[in-house]
Scaffold this active site. Structure first.
Site, PDB file in Angstrom:
ATOM      1  N   CYS A 146      -1.750  -5.333   6.583  1.00 27.08           N
ATOM      2  CA  CYS A 146      -1.113  -4.522   7.631  1.00 27.08           C
ATOM      3  C   CYS A 146      -0.436  -5.453   8.649  1.00 27.08           C
ATOM      4  O   CYS A 146       0.674  -5.158   9.122  1.00 27.08           O
ATOM      5  CB  CYS A 146      -2.139  -3.639   8.327  1.00 27.08           C
ATOM      6  SG  CYS A 146      -3.201  -2.730   7.192  1.00 27.08           S
ATOM      7  N   CYS A 179       0.828  -1.211   0.000  1.00 23.23           N
ATOM      8  CA  CYS A 179       0.000   0.000   0.000  1.00 23.23           C
ATOM      9  C   CYS A 179       0.863   1.262   0.000  1.00 23.23           C
ATOM     10  O   CYS A 179       0.340   2.369  -0.121  1.00 23.23           O
ATOM     11  CB  CYS A 179      -0.880  -0.005   1.247  1.00 23.23           C
ATOM     12  SG  CYS A 179       0.096  -0.092   2.758  1.00 23.23           S
TER      13      CYS A 179
HETATM   14 FE1  FES Z   1      -1.015   0.408   4.528  1.00 25.29          FE
HETATM   15 FE2  FES Z   1      -2.485  -0.553   6.539  1.00 25.29          FE
HETATM   16  S1  FES Z   1      -3.197   0.342   4.705  1.00 25.29           S
HETATM   17  S2  FES Z   1      -0.344  -0.622   6.310  1.00 25.29           S
END
Ligand code: FES
Length: 157
Positions: A123, A54
């Protein structure tokens, strides 16, 4: 006037908490709002900084003695679940032997947090992977300590 403000603030706070409870476990909310081990460790024995798919980043600092994780801390510029995951993975690692800590997985973090929504599973993976890299960093520099000075020089370029 001040009382009205207090009341509407409390209502807003309650509504935010209700929304969070629809998505996250109590454990996750607790670790997100009260992260453990959020400070860096001075002169860490092991360190890693990783960016997840992400684009968010996590860092883990380790203090190691006699093959055991004495202390662990994290930092992230990521989302709430990444804060909860960094908090949990450092809690799980502290006090463990390096070989036990190396085995901590995304699933272990998810289990300890009481799960995360599908879109936040990565995450927990970021936290577990950053821990593994920090342990690897410790092992590399334990065997070849001269490399740490070289690495520091690289970071300043
Ligand atoms: Fe990137 Fe959670 S959305 S670490």
């Amino acid at each position: 006037m001040a009382q009205e403000f207090d009341d509407s603030f409390k209502e807003l706070e309650q509504s935010v908490m209700e929304d969070m409870r629809k998505v996250y476990s109590e454990k996750t909310i607790d670790h997100f709002l009260n992260p453990r081990n959020l400070a860096g460790i001075a002169a860490p024995d092991g360190f890693a900084r990783i960016a997840g798919p992400c684009g968010d980043t996590m860092e883990i600092h380790l203090k190691v003695k006699d093959g055991q994780v004495l202390n662990a801390s994290f930092w992230t510029d990521g989302c709430g679940p990444s804060i909860a995951s960094g908090s949990m993975v450092t809690e799980l690692a502290k006090g463990k032997s390096l070989s036990e800590a190396q085995k901590i997985t995304q699933q272990d973090v998810l289990y300890a947090l009481g799960g995360l929504p599908e879109e936040s599973l990565h995450c927990a993976l970021l936290a577990a992977n950053t821990l593994k890299e920090a342990i690897k960093d410790y092992l590399v520099f334990k065997r070849e300590p001269w490399k740490r000075a070289y690495k520091s020089g690289q970071d300043f370029k």
